[in-house]
Design an enzyme around this catalytic site. Structure first.
Site, PDB file in Angstrom:
ATOM      1  N   HIS A  62       1.912 -15.267 -10.861  1.00 15.42           N
ATOM      2  CA  HIS A  62       2.970 -14.273 -10.631  1.00 15.42           C
ATOM      3  C   HIS A  62       2.758 -12.993 -11.432  1.00 15.42           C
ATOM      4  O   HIS A  62       3.373 -11.972 -11.134  1.00 15.42           O
ATOM      5  CB  HIS A  62       4.359 -14.866 -10.932  1.00 15.42           C
TER       6      HIS A  62
ATOM      7  N   ASP B 227       0.909 -21.691 -10.139  1.00 10.90           N
ATOM      8  CA  ASP B 227       1.132 -20.461 -10.905  1.00 10.90           C
ATOM      9  C   ASP B 227      -0.023 -20.182 -11.862  1.00 10.90           C
ATOM     10  O   ASP B 227       0.180 -19.827 -13.028  1.00 10.90           O
ATOM     11  CB  ASP B 227       2.455 -20.516 -11.675  1.00 10.90           C
TER      12      ASP B 227
ATOM     13  N   SER C  47       4.315 -14.487 -20.254  1.00  9.28           N
ATOM     14  CA  SER C  47       3.767 -15.233 -19.123  1.00  9.28           C
ATOM     15  C   SER C  47       2.249 -15.095 -19.069  1.00  9.28           C
ATOM     16  O   SER C  47       1.712 -13.986 -19.122  1.00  9.28           O
ATOM     17  CB  SER C  47       4.368 -14.734 -17.814  1.00  9.28           C
TER      18      SER C  47
END
Length: 378
Positions: free
Chosen positions: A116, A146, A224
């Site tokens: 993402h 992911d 992230s």
């Protein structure tokens, strides 16, 4: 004589107390000022003596050493995506910028991050720990997990791959360390413990990611794609998301286990995608199975030449009389219960093309088990 006028003697007698009052006031003020000045002149204004600290605690030393060793492997990723919006008959394009973290996988310039973080990016920049910036391109991504890999053309001397550990033997309570770039503040270290294991989260595709690590090490926007480390400085997870109503760390963060990452990344580098094993079936959608009150995965159709066809599994069909005959319903694979298509794919992802698996199906209210040879997706 005016009765309201005073004689000179009377005026002098009235001025005397006033003059005395003024003199006493001046004398008192002078004494107060003198005392204050004396206090100011006599007070000390030197720094306090420093108390020797002594040696750092052993756990502090180990944390400092871990950060110094690991931080050169952590990178800051910025992305630019083009957002298109149609208003009337015109299409408007506007750039949107995102940011995340990643870590060096090898000296060939491969960087691991979240899918993402780089999804739909038209431009990518990777900033190394030494401050140098490099244009990056996406090598491959696995949205269902992911995980993504990008590549930069930096000299090998600038790239320090991070040691890879394992996540299968993690224990709740053991120390963990997250390094990343929260809110764009690069090279930030947060510490915590493994709060729970075996969590399930949703990927951007809506599919579930199983076996996720939960931690209370602070993870915020921008973290992230950064690494979650154990106390030996090995990567044990890929920081992915947080659970927070406010959008900032609330002590519940999640990381994709490194065992999953270590399976996915080599395929992304080699093929640009994950090559999944297939049974050769077309499934009935899960929401229809729920409406019908059925569990498992019903086969809507069997692909010619696939493993399911070779094992004589059947899809749904319509008789000459117009009646619908349900297809075989897969309820177990290798002894693992199958309640949804997600369950089926989760089991198959642990295998590779060419593997033969035991598949239990229900056909006409009878349970039977067949052997199905998996095929690798092209």
């Amino acid at each position: 004589m005016d009765p309201f006028q005073y004689s000179p003697v009377e005026r002098s007698s009235r001025r005397l107390p006033l003059l005395l009052g003024i003199l006493i006031g001046l004398l008192g003020g002078w004494l107060v000022v003198g005392k204050i000045r004396g206090y100011v002149d006599n007070r000390t204004a030197e720094p306090r003596p420093i108390t020797p600290r002594g040696d750092l605690a052993a756990d502090e030393k180990s944390t400092i050493a871990l950060f110094e060793e690991a931080s050169p492997s952590v990178v800051f990723i910025t992305s630019v995506a083009i957002r298109r919006e149609t208003i009337g008959f015109r299409v408007f394009e506007s750039p949107t910028q995102g940011a995340g973290s990643g870590f060096v996988w090898d000296q060939a310039g491969h960087i691991v991050t979240n899918f993402h973080v780089v999804n739909n990016a038209s431009e990518l920049q990777v900033r190394l720990a030494d401050g140098s910036s490099w244009e990056a391109k996406v090598v491959g991504g696995e949205a269902d997990k992911d995980v993504a890999v990008v590549k930069i053309d930096a000299p090998a001397s600038k790239l320090r791959p991070m040691p890879v550990g394992t996540s299968k033997d993690l224990q709740v309570g053991q120390k963990v360390f997250a390094i990343g770039n929260p809110f764009g503040l690069d090279q930030t270290l947060t510490t915590g413990v493994v709060s729970a294991l075996g969590r399930t989260i949703k990927a951007v595709t809506g599919r579930t990611i199983e076996g996720v690590i939960q931690t209370d090490a602070a993870i915020n926007p921008g973290n992230s794609g950064g690494p979650l480390l154990d106390s030996a400085g090995r990567v044990i997870g890929l920081n992915t998301m947080i659970l927070s109503p406010s959008g900032v760390s609330a002590g519940i963060g999640f990381a994709v286990p490194i065992d999953t990452v270590n399976e996915v990344v080599p395929q992304l580098i080699r093929y640009g995608r994950v090559r999944r094993p297939l049974m050769g079936i077309v499934p009935v959608q899960d929401h229809l199975m729920k409406q019908w009150g059925l569990r498992g995965v019903m086969i809507a159709d069997v692909q010619e030449g696939g493993g399911a066809a070779e094992a004589n599994l059947r899809g749904a069909r319509i008789t000459r009389g117009g009646d619908v005959v349900p297809g075989d319903i897969i309820v177990k694979i290798e002894g693992t219960e199958i309640n949804s298509y997600d369950d089926l794919r989760e089991v198959l992802d642990k295998h590779k093309g060419g593997d033969v698996v035991k598949v239990t199906v229900i056909r006409e209210d009878e349970e039977r088990t067949v052997s199905v040879r998996l095929q690798e997706a092209e």
